[in-house]
Design a protein around this motif. Sequence first.
Motif, PDB file in Angstrom:
ATOM      1  N   LEU A   1       0.856  -1.194   0.000  1.00  0.00           N
ATOM      2  CA  LEU A   1       0.000   0.000   0.000  1.00  0.00           C
ATOM      3  C   LEU A   1       0.890   1.241   0.000  1.00  0.00           C
ATOM      4  O   LEU A   1       1.716   1.426   0.891  1.00  0.00           O
ATOM      5  CB  LEU A   1      -0.920   0.020   1.216  1.00  0.00           C
TER       6      LEU A   1
ATOM      7  N   GLY B   1      -0.905   6.730  -0.055  1.00  0.00           N
ATOM      8  CA  GLY B   1      -1.017   7.885   0.847  1.00  0.00           C
ATOM      9  C   GLY B   1      -0.188   9.061   0.347  1.00  0.00           C
ATOM     10  O   GLY B   1       0.772   8.886  -0.393  1.00  0.00           O
TER      11      GLY B   1
ATOM     12  N   GLN C   1      -8.305   8.173  -2.490  1.00  0.00           N
ATOM     13  CA  GLN C   1      -7.864   7.267  -1.439  1.00  0.00           C
ATOM     14  C   GLN C   1      -8.925   7.211  -0.337  1.00  0.00           C
ATOM     15  O   GLN C   1      -9.096   8.170   0.401  1.00  0.00           O
ATOM     16  CB  GLN C   1      -6.524   7.722  -0.860  1.00  0.00           C
TER      17      GLN C   1
ATOM     18  N   GLY D   1      -9.143   4.778   2.066  1.00  0.00           N
ATOM     19  CA  GLY D   1      -8.781   3.931   3.207  1.00  0.00           C
ATOM     20  C   GLY D   1      -8.026   2.680   2.790  1.00  0.00           C
ATOM     21  O   GLY D   1      -7.953   2.325   1.610  1.00  0.00           O
TER      22      GLY D   1
ATOM     23  N   ALA E   1      -7.961   0.418  -0.562  1.00  0.00           N
ATOM     24  CA  ALA E   1      -6.683   0.271  -1.274  1.00  0.00           C
ATOM     25  C   ALA E   1      -6.449  -1.186  -1.672  1.00  0.00           C
ATOM     26  O   ALA E   1      -6.112  -1.493  -2.823  1.00  0.00           O
ATOM     27  CB  ALA E   1      -5.535   0.782  -0.414  1.00  0.00           C
TER      28      ALA E   1
ATOM     29  N   TYR F   1       3.274  -1.971   3.861  1.00  0.00           N
ATOM     30  CA  TYR F   1       3.142  -0.538   3.607  1.00  0.00           C
ATOM     31  C   TYR F   1       4.410  -0.047   2.904  1.00  0.00           C
ATOM     32  O   TYR F   1       5.528  -0.388   3.331  1.00  0.00           O
ATOM     33  CB  TYR F   1       3.016   0.245   4.926  1.00  0.00           C
ATOM     34  N   GLY F   2       4.245   0.783   1.892  1.00  0.00           N
ATOM     35  CA  GLY F   2       5.391   1.311   1.161  1.00  0.00           C
ATOM     36  C   GLY F   2       6.257   2.247   1.982  1.00  0.00           C
ATOM     37  O   GLY F   2       7.403   2.525   1.613  1.00  0.00           O
TER      38      GLY F   2
ATOM     39  N   ILE G   1      -9.686  -4.767  15.752  1.00  0.00           N
ATOM     40  CA  ILE G   1      -8.742  -3.648  15.803  1.00  0.00           C
ATOM     41  C   ILE G   1      -9.583  -2.378  15.803  1.00  0.00           C
ATOM     42  O   ILE G   1     -10.475  -2.222  14.960  1.00  0.00           O
ATOM     43  CB  ILE G   1      -7.786  -3.652  14.595  1.00  0.00           C
TER      44      ILE G   1
ATOM     45  N   TYR H   1     -11.833   0.765   6.298  1.00  0.00           N
ATOM     46  CA  TYR H   1     -10.687   0.266   7.068  1.00  0.00           C
ATOM     47  C   TYR H   1     -10.410  -1.205   6.735  1.00  0.00           C
ATOM     48  O   TYR H   1     -11.301  -2.047   6.895  1.00  0.00           O
ATOM     49  CB  TYR H   1     -10.986   0.310   8.569  1.00  0.00           C
TER      50      TYR H   1
HETATM   51  C1  UD1 Z   1      -3.156   2.291   9.672  1.00  0.00           C
HETATM   52  C2  UD1 Z   1      -4.067   1.247  10.351  1.00  0.00           C
HETATM   53  C3  UD1 Z   1      -3.799   1.256  11.853  1.00  0.00           C
HETATM   54  C4  UD1 Z   1      -2.314   0.993  12.128  1.00  0.00           C
HETATM   55  C5  UD1 Z   1      -1.457   2.000  11.357  1.00  0.00           C
HETATM   56  C6  UD1 Z   1      -0.003   1.621  11.455  1.00  0.00           C
HETATM   57  C7  UD1 Z   1      -6.133   1.052   9.115  1.00  0.00           C
HETATM   58  C8  UD1 Z   1      -7.550   1.470   9.030  1.00  0.00           C
HETATM   59  N1  UD1 Z   1      -5.433   1.545  10.103  1.00  0.00           N
HETATM   60  O1  UD1 Z   1      -3.575   3.544  10.164  1.00  0.00           O
HETATM   61  O2  UD1 Z   1      -4.568   0.273  12.500  1.00  0.00           O
HETATM   62  O3  UD1 Z   1      -2.066   1.088  13.519  1.00  0.00           O
HETATM   63  O4  UD1 Z   1      -1.798   2.015   9.972  1.00  0.00           O
HETATM   64  O5  UD1 Z   1       0.774   2.639  10.883  1.00  0.00           O
HETATM   65  O6  UD1 Z   1      -5.689   0.260   8.310  1.00  0.00           O
HETATM   66  N2  UD1 Z   1      -2.928   3.882   2.179  1.00  0.00           N
HETATM   67  C9  UD1 Z   1      -3.342   3.722   0.878  1.00  0.00           C
HETATM   68  N3  UD1 Z   1      -4.579   4.148   0.535  1.00  0.00           N
HETATM   69  C10 UD1 Z   1      -5.430   4.716   1.429  1.00  0.00           C
HETATM   70  C11 UD1 Z   1      -4.988   4.877   2.755  1.00  0.00           C
HETATM   71  C12 UD1 Z   1      -3.746   4.434   3.097  1.00  0.00           C
HETATM   72  O7  UD1 Z   1      -2.623   3.215   0.024  1.00  0.00           O
HETATM   73  O8  UD1 Z   1      -6.542   5.077   1.024  1.00  0.00           O
HETATM   74  C13 UD1 Z   1      -1.582   3.413   2.536  1.00  0.00           C
HETATM   75  C14 UD1 Z   1      -0.653   4.536   2.965  1.00  0.00           C
HETATM   76  O9  UD1 Z   1       0.109   4.995   1.872  1.00  0.00           O
HETATM   77  C15 UD1 Z   1       0.206   3.879   4.018  1.00  0.00           C
HETATM   78  C16 UD1 Z   1      -0.684   2.816   4.612  1.00  0.00           C
HETATM   79  O10 UD1 Z   1      -1.701   2.572   3.663  1.00  0.00           O
HETATM   80  O11 UD1 Z   1       1.335   3.238   3.440  1.00  0.00           O
HETATM   81  C17 UD1 Z   1      -1.257   3.226   5.944  1.00  0.00           C
HETATM   82  O12 UD1 Z   1      -1.953   4.439   5.789  1.00  0.00           O
HETATM   83  P1  UD1 Z   1      -2.057   5.479   6.965  1.00  0.00           P
HETATM   84  O13 UD1 Z   1      -2.888   6.602   6.532  1.00  0.00           O
HETATM   85  O14 UD1 Z   1      -0.700   5.763   7.490  1.00  0.00           O
HETATM   86  O15 UD1 Z   1      -2.886   4.618   8.026  1.00  0.00           O
HETATM   87  P2  UD1 Z   1      -3.172   4.980   9.505  1.00  0.00           P
HETATM   88  O16 UD1 Z   1      -4.383   5.794   9.554  1.00  0.00           O
HETATM   89  O17 UD1 Z   1      -1.947   5.472  10.132  1.00  0.00           O
END
Ligand code: UD1
Length: 465
Positions: free
Chosen positions: A10, A13, A83, A85, A89, A107-108, A157, A202
């Motif tokens: 993923l 973001g 994006q 969530g 994704a 995660y990237g 979670i 989520y």
């Molecule tokens: C997410 C988790 C959370 C965890 C945290 C760890 C969910 C709902 N929540 O939260 O439980 O503790 O990571 O860091 O999964 N991304 C996409 N597309 C989107 C949204 C995110 O590709 O629409 C990617 C982002 O680039 C990133 C990763 O997913 O690499 C996490 O996204 P981020 O927004 O950091 O998630 P958190 O809200 O921090």
Amino acid sequence: MTASLNVVVLAAGQGKRMYSALPKVLHPLAGKALLAHVLDTARTLAPQSICVVYGHGGDAVRTAFGDGQYASADLAWAKQEPQLGTGHALLQALPKLGGGDVTLVLYGDVPLTRADTLKRLIETASDGSLAVLTVELADPSGYGRIVRDTQGKLTGIVEHKDANDEQRRIREVNTGIMALPTRRLASWLGKLENNNAQQEYYLTDVIKLAVAAAVPVNSAQPASEWESAGVNSKVELSQLERIFQREQATRLLEQGVSLADPARIDIRGTLKCGRDVVIDINCVFEGDVQLEDGASVGANCVLKNVRVAAGAQIHPFCHLEEAVVGANARIGPYARLRPGTKLGEDVHIGNFVEIKNSEFDSHSKANHLAYIGDATVGKKVNIGAGTITCNYDGANKHRTIIEDEAFIGSDTQLVAPVTVGKGATLGAGTTLTKDAPPGELTISRAKQTTLAGWKRPVKKAKGER
Ligand code: UD1
Ligand code: MG
């Protein structure tokens, strides 16, 4: 039995807190893009497919990995726009998945997860269950909290923003890294809803769906907390850079390399060392660098794609790129070896000497202030201070050949193409435009004269004409 695997990374973001035009996952850690770290680790797991979910600024990411710096043909790409969530994704990646039983979500922007940790997580999920990589944090704020029942079973979670006070006291958090049963994904992701604090789909909500479907939910933990640390800002990037460098320095010390200070070495690539290698402070190693037995590198050197043979000494403040240094050679201080430099055994290159695309055979020396470019230098040649190869005529480069045992006097210009024969001597100050025959003294110099009785001019007194 290890299950077959798909990997989804993923990376859609925005990375707003980097305050940069460069997409977050292209920022370098140890000289390599964050996403490249993740993909290199993923590849060690031999997955059937790897899909990167990209979005904001993602075309630059695709270019970098398509035909740019990190070109690789093994990647599938899924665009997520807008994006909505982490669940949304992963949904975008579904059509691009290979035939793996387990789908691993990475995660990237989490670059340092160890392959062993991921293997344990995948192993945990290889029986068709779901496995979450979790970690206990002293300060869990911002993260999704791991909710367990009284038997300790993982039941859900809860995102920080959706959690109540009691849930916010939980210190075990979701790292975001999960291994899921591929065949369930379409159904689970299709059922996600966005009625939560962030109005996002989520991925973490699949836990409830797994529990409802009686699919076991397990967890694994990384050996070190930093393995699940993400990069959201330059501050976090710099912290992970230091952790990564410290780990690499520790590996070198464990192998017997002497480091003057493990906190003052930077390796941006791979550094292979033989026995009894000594590295002083503030050295930077880029690309592939090899230091053979007994080699030493002085303070403040930069070596990029270099091989240093046994016993060679690189003195302080040298810059070496795409070069080979022979056994027992001595380089620097303040020497620059540019691409295509190949030095034989016991070659001495001293201060303020620049060498480019040139070979020096054994026991030859250029000890002070010289530019040697596009030259072939034989054995036991002595190149005096201030020698310059005039290799470029403004349009083309030409070669200079200096045969064995030649002696090049100080302040000589060798106007290429030109050859200095074996054992030839060039007088100081020579501008060599034609070949110098072997064994002879060649010199181009205006005859020295003295004007007997010549007087220096004296300053006129004021008013004097
Ligand atoms: C997410 C988790 C959370 C965890 C945290 C760890 C969910 C709902 N929540 O939260 O439980 O503790 O990571 O860091 O999964 N991304 C996409 N597309 C989107 C949204 C995110 O590709 O629409 C990617 C982002 O680039 C990133 C990763 O997913 O690499 C996490 O996204 P981020 O927004 O950091 O998630 P958190 O809200 O921090
Ligand atoms: Mg995050």
